[in-house]
Design a protein around this motif. Structure first.
Motif, PDB file in Angstrom:
ATOM      1  N   GLY A 285     -15.698  -5.046  16.848  1.00 55.51           N
ATOM      2  CA  GLY A 285     -16.260  -3.738  16.534  1.00 55.51           C
ATOM      3  C   GLY A 285     -15.227  -2.714  16.080  1.00 55.51           C
ATOM      4  N   GLU A 286     -13.949  -3.072  16.073  1.00 52.68           N
ATOM      5  CA  GLU A 286     -12.908  -2.128  15.651  1.00 52.68           C
ATOM      6  C   GLU A 286     -13.047  -1.851  14.158  1.00 52.68           C
ATOM      7  N   ILE A 287     -12.914  -0.615  13.787  1.00 57.06           N
ATOM      8  CA  ILE A 287     -13.045  -0.231  12.383  1.00 57.06           C
ATOM      9  C   ILE A 287     -11.695  -0.402  11.689  1.00 57.06           C
ATOM     10  N   LEU A 288     -11.741  -1.112  10.578  1.00 56.09           N
ATOM     11  CA  LEU A 288     -10.552  -1.364   9.779  1.00 56.09           C
ATOM     12  C   LEU A 288     -10.251  -0.143   8.912  1.00 56.09           C
ATOM     13  N   THR A 289      -9.012   0.363   9.000  1.00 57.70           N
ATOM     14  CA  THR A 289      -8.625   1.515   8.185  1.00 57.70           C
ATOM     15  C   THR A 289      -7.364   1.177   7.396  1.00 57.70           C
ATOM     16  N   ALA A 290      -7.106   1.960   6.364  1.00 56.73           N
ATOM     17  CA  ALA A 290      -5.888   1.767   5.573  1.00 56.73           C
ATOM     18  C   ALA A 290      -4.652   1.939   6.457  1.00 56.73           C
ATOM     19  N   ALA A 291      -4.672   2.913   7.355  1.00 55.97           N
ATOM     20  CA  ALA A 291      -3.518   3.142   8.234  1.00 55.97           C
ATOM     21  C   ALA A 291      -3.247   1.929   9.110  1.00 55.97           C
ATOM     22  N   LYS A 292      -4.299   1.318   9.656  1.00 54.80           N
ATOM     23  CA  LYS A 292      -4.111   0.128  10.503  1.00 54.80           C
ATOM     24  C   LYS A 292      -3.589  -1.045   9.670  1.00 54.80           C
ATOM     25  N   LEU A 293      -4.138  -1.228   8.482  1.00 51.19           N
ATOM     26  CA  LEU A 293      -3.656  -2.313   7.615  1.00 51.19           C
ATOM     27  C   LEU A 293      -2.183  -2.107   7.250  1.00 51.19           C
ATOM     28  N   ASN A 294      -1.828  -0.880   6.917  1.00 47.98           N
ATOM     29  CA  ASN A 294      -0.436  -0.595   6.560  1.00 47.98           C
ATOM     30  C   ASN A 294       0.498  -0.831   7.735  1.00 47.98           C
ATOM     31  N   THR A 295       0.136  -0.313   8.904  1.00 46.11           N
ATOM     32  CA  THR A 295       0.982  -0.455  10.084  1.00 46.11           C
ATOM     33  C   THR A 295       1.058  -1.897  10.552  1.00 46.11           C
ATOM     34  N   ASP A 296      -0.068  -2.572  10.574  1.00 46.57           N
ATOM     35  CA  ASP A 296      -0.127  -3.886  11.201  1.00 46.57           C
ATOM     36  C   ASP A 296       0.147  -5.059  10.259  1.00 46.57           C
ATOM     37  N   ILE A 297      -0.036  -4.880   8.982  1.00 45.30           N
ATOM     38  CA  ILE A 297       0.177  -5.995   8.057  1.00 45.30           C
ATOM     39  C   ILE A 297       1.284  -5.671   7.059  1.00 45.30           C
ATOM     40  N   ARG A 298       1.134  -4.581   6.306  1.00 41.60           N
ATOM     41  CA  ARG A 298       2.143  -4.238   5.290  1.00 41.60           C
ATOM     42  C   ARG A 298       3.529  -4.081   5.903  1.00 41.60           C
ATOM     43  N   ASP A 299       3.642  -3.312   6.981  1.00 41.77           N
ATOM     44  CA  ASP A 299       4.954  -3.046   7.573  1.00 41.77           C
ATOM     45  C   ASP A 299       5.601  -4.320   8.110  1.00 41.77           C
ATOM     46  N   ALA A 300       4.790  -5.210   8.695  1.00 40.61           N
ATOM     47  CA  ALA A 300       5.330  -6.475   9.201  1.00 40.61           C
ATOM     48  C   ALA A 300       5.850  -7.343   8.055  1.00 40.61           C
ATOM     49  N   ILE A 301       5.103  -7.414   6.971  1.00 34.26           N
ATOM     50  CA  ILE A 301       5.545  -8.214   5.821  1.00 34.26           C
ATOM     51  C   ILE A 301       6.810  -7.613   5.208  1.00 34.26           C
ATOM     52  N   ASN A 302       6.860  -6.298   5.063  1.00 29.84           N
ATOM     53  CA  ASN A 302       8.058  -5.651   4.516  1.00 29.84           C
ATOM     54  C   ASN A 302       9.283  -5.919   5.380  1.00 29.84           C
ATOM     55  N   PHE A 303       9.125  -5.878   6.706  1.00 31.85           N
ATOM     56  CA  PHE A 303      10.254  -6.183   7.593  1.00 31.85           C
ATOM     57  C   PHE A 303      10.732  -7.615   7.378  1.00 31.85           C
ATOM     58  N   LEU A 304       9.801  -8.567   7.337  1.00 39.04           N
ATOM     59  CA  LEU A 304      10.175  -9.970   7.168  1.00 39.04           C
ATOM     60  C   LEU A 304      10.787 -10.256   5.797  1.00 39.04           C
ATOM     61  N   LEU A 305      10.428  -9.478   4.789  1.00 36.55           N
ATOM     62  CA  LEU A 305      11.006  -9.648   3.458  1.00 36.55           C
ATOM     63  C   LEU A 305      12.414  -9.072   3.360  1.00 36.55           C
ATOM     64  N   SER A 306      12.762  -8.157   4.265  1.00 39.02           N
ATOM     65  CA  SER A 306      14.065  -7.509   4.198  1.00 39.02           C
ATOM     66  C   SER A 306      14.603  -7.204   5.602  1.00 39.02           C
ATOM     67  N   PRO A 307      14.864  -8.242   6.411  1.00 38.41           N
ATOM     68  CA  PRO A 307      15.360  -8.011   7.772  1.00 38.41           C
ATOM     69  C   PRO A 307      16.814  -7.529   7.750  1.00 38.41           C
ATOM     70  N   PRO A 308      17.315  -7.038   8.882  1.00 33.90           N
ATOM     71  CA  PRO A 308      18.720  -6.613   8.937  1.00 33.90           C
ATOM     72  C   PRO A 308      19.662  -7.722   8.462  1.00 33.90           C
ATOM     73  N   LEU A 309      20.623  -7.320   7.636  1.00 28.79           N
ATOM     74  CA  LEU A 309      21.581  -8.243   7.024  1.00 28.79           C
ATOM     75  C   LEU A 309      22.850  -7.463   6.737  1.00 28.79           C
ATOM     76  N   PHE A 310      24.006  -8.067   7.043  1.00 28.75           N
ATOM     77  CA  PHE A 310      25.265  -7.406   6.697  1.00 28.75           C
ATOM     78  C   PHE A 310      26.307  -8.421   6.267  1.00 28.75           C
ATOM     79  N   GLU A 311      27.159  -7.992   5.340  1.00 26.16           N
ATOM     80  CA  GLU A 311      28.348  -8.755   4.951  1.00 26.16           C
ATOM     81  C   GLU A 311      29.462  -7.752   4.720  1.00 26.16           C
ATOM     82  N   LEU A 312      30.565  -7.955   5.458  1.00 24.27           N
ATOM     83  CA  LEU A 312      31.704  -7.047   5.412  1.00 24.27           C
ATOM     84  C   LEU A 312      32.928  -7.808   4.944  1.00 24.27           C
ATOM     85  N   ASN A 313      33.829  -7.106   4.269  1.00 23.53           N
ATOM     86  CA  ASN A 313      35.072  -7.699   3.774  1.00 23.53           C
ATOM     87  C   ASN A 313      36.232  -6.775   4.101  1.00 23.53           C
ATOM     88  N   HIS A 314      37.431  -7.347   4.042  1.00 23.74           N
ATOM     89  CA  HIS A 314      38.633  -6.535   4.185  1.00 23.74           C
ATOM     90  C   HIS A 314      39.504  -6.778   2.959  1.00 23.74           C
TER      91      HIS A 314
END
Length: 172
Positions: free
Chosen positions: A12-41
């Motif tokens: 019975g929960e109503i689907l909204t754009a905000a819920k889709l963005n928070t629960d699906i879009r944001d999760a996919i965006n995180f997985l597409l670009s997780p924390p990553l670093f490369e350092l040099n000297h």
């Protein structure tokens, strides 16, 4: 970054754009670009014999989560996102057949993980690589420590890409 948590939907929960963005879009965006670093000297350092030295890093190839500073504590990558990280480092020393060379990853300056040790070399590139998985809470940091006992100060080798330190977030 905040690692998104999967939502549990209820009948019975109503689907909204905000819920889709928070629960699906944001999760996919995180997985597409997780924390990553490369350092040099860009230049070598010359640690004294039988003295553990922290390796500084003055260049960022990539730092997606802003966990490194080239000005303050340039040897550290500080976690902005909690989770398991695959961390790796590579350092070489100039040729010297005396003694041995060591390198390790340290978490918060104390917990030694994945040490590597090789004998000195009379010629060629005396390089070492370490890699391993570590858990980092937010504000935990990792550093690359090196050690040698050649009998005097011994420079790190800056050829073949120079000293490198990197990692990427792999899971919660």
């Amino acid at each position: 970054m905040i690692v998104p948590s999967p939502r549990t939907w209820v009948v019975g929960e109503i689907l909204t754009a905000a819920k889709l963005n928070t629960d699906i879009r944001d999760a996919i965006n995180f997985l597409l670009s997780p924390p990553l670093f490369e350092l040099n000297h860009s230049s070598g350092i010359s640690p004294a014999t039988s003295t553990q030295a922290v390796m500084p890093f003055d260049t960022e190839t990539i730092d997606r989560d802003n966990g490194h500073s080239t000005v303050t504590n340039s040897s550290r990558y500080t976690s902005q996102t909690a989770g398991y990280y695959m961390i790796s480092g590579a350092v070489g020393f100039v040729s010297n057949a005396t003694g041995k060379r060591e390198m390790t990853i340290l978490v918060n300056g104390t917990t030694e993980t994945y040490p590597c040790s090789i004998p000195g070399t009379a010629s060629g590139f005396g390089g070492m690589i370490v890699a391993g998985r570590v858990y980092l809470a937010v504000a935990d940091y990792v550093e690359l420590y090196i050690w040698q006992n050649s009998g005097g100060a011994l420079a790190t080798n800056t050829t073949k890409g120079g000293p490198r330190f990197g990692g990427h977030w792999i899971s919660k």
